[in-house]
Design a protein around this motif. Sequence first.
Motif, mmCIF file in Angstrom:
data_model
loop_
_atom_site.group_PDB
_atom_site.id
_atom_site.type_symbol
_atom_site.label_atom_id
_atom_site.label_comp_id
_atom_site.label_asym_id
_atom_site.label_seq_id
_atom_site.Cartn_x
_atom_site.Cartn_y
_atom_site.Cartn_z
ATOM 1 N N ASN A 1 0.812 -1.225 0.000
ATOM 2 C CA ASN A 1 0.000 0.000 0.000
ATOM 3 C C ASN A 1 0.844 1.274 0.000
ATOM 4 O OD1 ASN A 1 -2.790 -0.963 0.081
ATOM 5 N ND2 ASN A 1 -2.257 -1.820 2.080
ATOM 6 N N THR B 1 0.089 6.410 5.090
ATOM 7 C CA THR B 1 -0.436 5.041 5.057
ATOM 8 C C THR B 1 0.418 4.116 5.918
ATOM 9 O OG1 THR B 1 -1.298 5.405 2.827
ATOM 10 C CG2 THR B 1 -1.052 3.120 3.557
ATOM 11 N N LEU C 1 -5.468 2.214 10.446
ATOM 12 C CA LEU C 1 -5.966 2.224 9.075
ATOM 13 C C LEU C 1 -7.099 1.207 8.945
ATOM 14 C CD1 LEU C 1 -5.402 3.528 6.278
ATOM 15 C CD2 LEU C 1 -4.154 1.450 5.713
ATOM 16 N N ALA D 1 -6.393 2.973 1.321
ATOM 17 C CA ALA D 1 -5.263 2.224 0.759
ATOM 18 C C ALA D 1 -5.635 1.633 -0.600
ATOM 19 C CB ALA D 1 -4.849 1.122 1.728
#
Length: 604
Positions: free
Chosen positions: A63, A78, A87, A118
Motif C-alpha cells: 500500500n 499510510t 488504518l 489504501a
Amino acid sequence: MAYQALYRVWRPQRFDDMIGQEIITRTLKNAITTNQISHAYLFAGPRGTGKTSAAKIFAKAINCHHQTDGEPCNECETCKAITDGTLNDVIEIDAASNNGVEEIRDIRDKVKYAPTVADYKVYIIDEVHMLSTGAFNALLKTLEEPPANVIFILATTEPHKIPATIISRVQRFDFKRIAASDSYARMVYILKQKNVTYDDQAIKVIAKAAEGGMRDALSILDQALSFGDNEITLDNALLVTGSVTHELLAKYVQEVLAGETKAGLATLQSVLEAGKDAERFTEDLIGYARDLLLYQQAPQLVEDAEMGSVSEAFQALAKQTPAETMYAMINELNAIQQQMRFTTHPDVYLEILTIKLAEIGHAGGAVTPTPAATVAPAAAAAAPAEASKVAALQHEVDQLKTTLERLEQSGGVKAAPAVKAKPRVSANQPAKEVNLAKINPVLGSATREKLNQLQEVWPDLLNSLTVTQRAVMKVSQPVAAADSGVIVAFDYSFLYQRATTDQELTDALENGLDRMIGTALPVVFVPKDQWPTIRQNYLRAHKADIQHHQAAAGASAPASQGAPDPSLPSDADAPDDGTAAGANPVVTKAEELFGKDIVDVKTD
C-alpha cells in the motif's frame, strides 16, 4: 508515555529488520517488486518468529506509494497508520476469540466493499487454526476468489489443524525457529542502542533459553534488565531463566556418569537450594546429553549452537562417554520429565532420577572404568543365565526345523511357514517383539501404488507431528502399504521400541493419514534390520498361495483375450540366465509389493 516492552519497541518495521527468515522476506519482496501478489497467504511457524510482523510489513509495502525494492518507506501517512493500527483497510482479527461462523460471514459480507484509503484491503487473521469447521467452510469461497484489491494473510502456530481445502487456496510460508546466534546478535544490537552494559555469557544464556523465539528472547531480556537495574549479568540471567551454570551442569553429569550417587545427590541439592526450576534443570540435562552425543559425530554443530563456548572438559567428557550410555540417559530423562508434569514434588523425582542416572553411568562405565574385581562376579552370575537362554533357543529352532520337514513331507506347506515366519530371537533382541499378526495381513494385499502414495505424503505427515514425535519418526520410512495398513521401518531399534509403546504417536500418524489420503490406515512398526528377513519369510511362507492365486487368475481369463494379465510376468519377460524369474510367483509377488527397481533375483 508509559513504558513499552522491548519486543513492542523493537518490532521489525521493514523486511530487512526480520531475523532468521531471509528466504521468506526475499520471496515477499520480489513478489511486491514484480507485482506478482497472491490473493491469500498462510504464515505458519512457532511462536515469536515474526509471522504477524511480516504480515503487517507486507500490508505496508503493497500500500506504500514510496516503497523501494519491496520495502515500505515507513514515513508516509499510510505506513504510519498501519504501524499504529489505525488504518481501516488493514483489519487484524484474532481467530481465538472470533472463531464462529457469524464473524466469518461478517467478513464475507464486508469484503465486497472497496478499500477507502489504501490500494489494497488486507485481512490478517491470527491463530487461524482456532476457527470452527463451520467458519472454515464459510471462508472457503471468499478465500478462493476474493474481490479485486483484497488480500488475506492467515497466521498460525499449528498448520496441521487447518483443513487441506484452505491450504490449497493459499501460498504457504513456513517460518523456522530463529537460531540462538541470530537472537544473540539482535539482543546485542538492541543493548548497544540502549547503552546498557551486559555480560556476553548472559546474552548467550538468554538466547538459548528462548528456544528459537525472538519475542521470547526479548521478553526474557526485558525481565533481566528489570531484575538487574538496567544491567545484564550472568547471575541475573541464570536466575531469570531458571537455568544452571555450565560448570554446575558439567559437574553433575560427570558425577552421575562416574556412578557417584552420593556426590550427584549433593550437587542436586545445591541446585535446588539455589531456587532453580526443576523442569528447566531437566531440560538443561537433556540438552547437555544431546550435545555430548552430537559432539561425537558432528562437533561443528555443537560449537555453532553454543556460539563457540565449548569447554575442554566438555570435549573430554564427550570422548569418554559411550553413545549407548547417552541413549539410556536421554530415555530416562524423557520419562522423568513426563512424570514431573503431574506432581507437586519435583525434587523427589529429581532425586530418583539422580540415582537412576548414576546406575546407568556405573553400568556403562562412562568416565571411570569399573575395576575388574567388580565386573567379574557380575559376569560370572550372568553367564549361566545367558547360556541357558541360548540353549533353550537352539532347542526351539531344532524343533521348528523338524516340524517343517514333517509338514513338507506330508504336503502341509501352509502351516509350516506361519511358524517359521517368527522373527529370530537373540540375546540382543529388543524387549518389544515384532507383531507379525499385524504385518502379514498388510503384506498379503500390499501394492507398489499404495506405497508410492504413502511415500509422497510422508514428509507432510511428519511435519504435522509435534517436535518430540517428529524426532522419533525422523529416521523411519514406509516400506509396504495396502488398504489394510502401512508398515513403517525404523533405522534404530531403541526408537522402534519407543514408537511401539507410544499410543499418542500411533494415533497422530493414523489421524494424519486420514486427513491426507482420506483413509485412517493402521500403522505397524518394524526394525529396519529385521525387515528383510520378515519380508523374505513371508514370501517363502506364502509361495503356495501365490502360485494358486496366479493359476486361478490365468484360468479365469477369457480365451478370446489371448494376452496374459499385464501385472503378471510372461515368458518373454523371463531373464536369459536361466533363472526363470519371470515365471517365479515369489518374484512376482515381491515386485508387486516393493517394485521391480529394488528386487534383485539371485539363483541359489
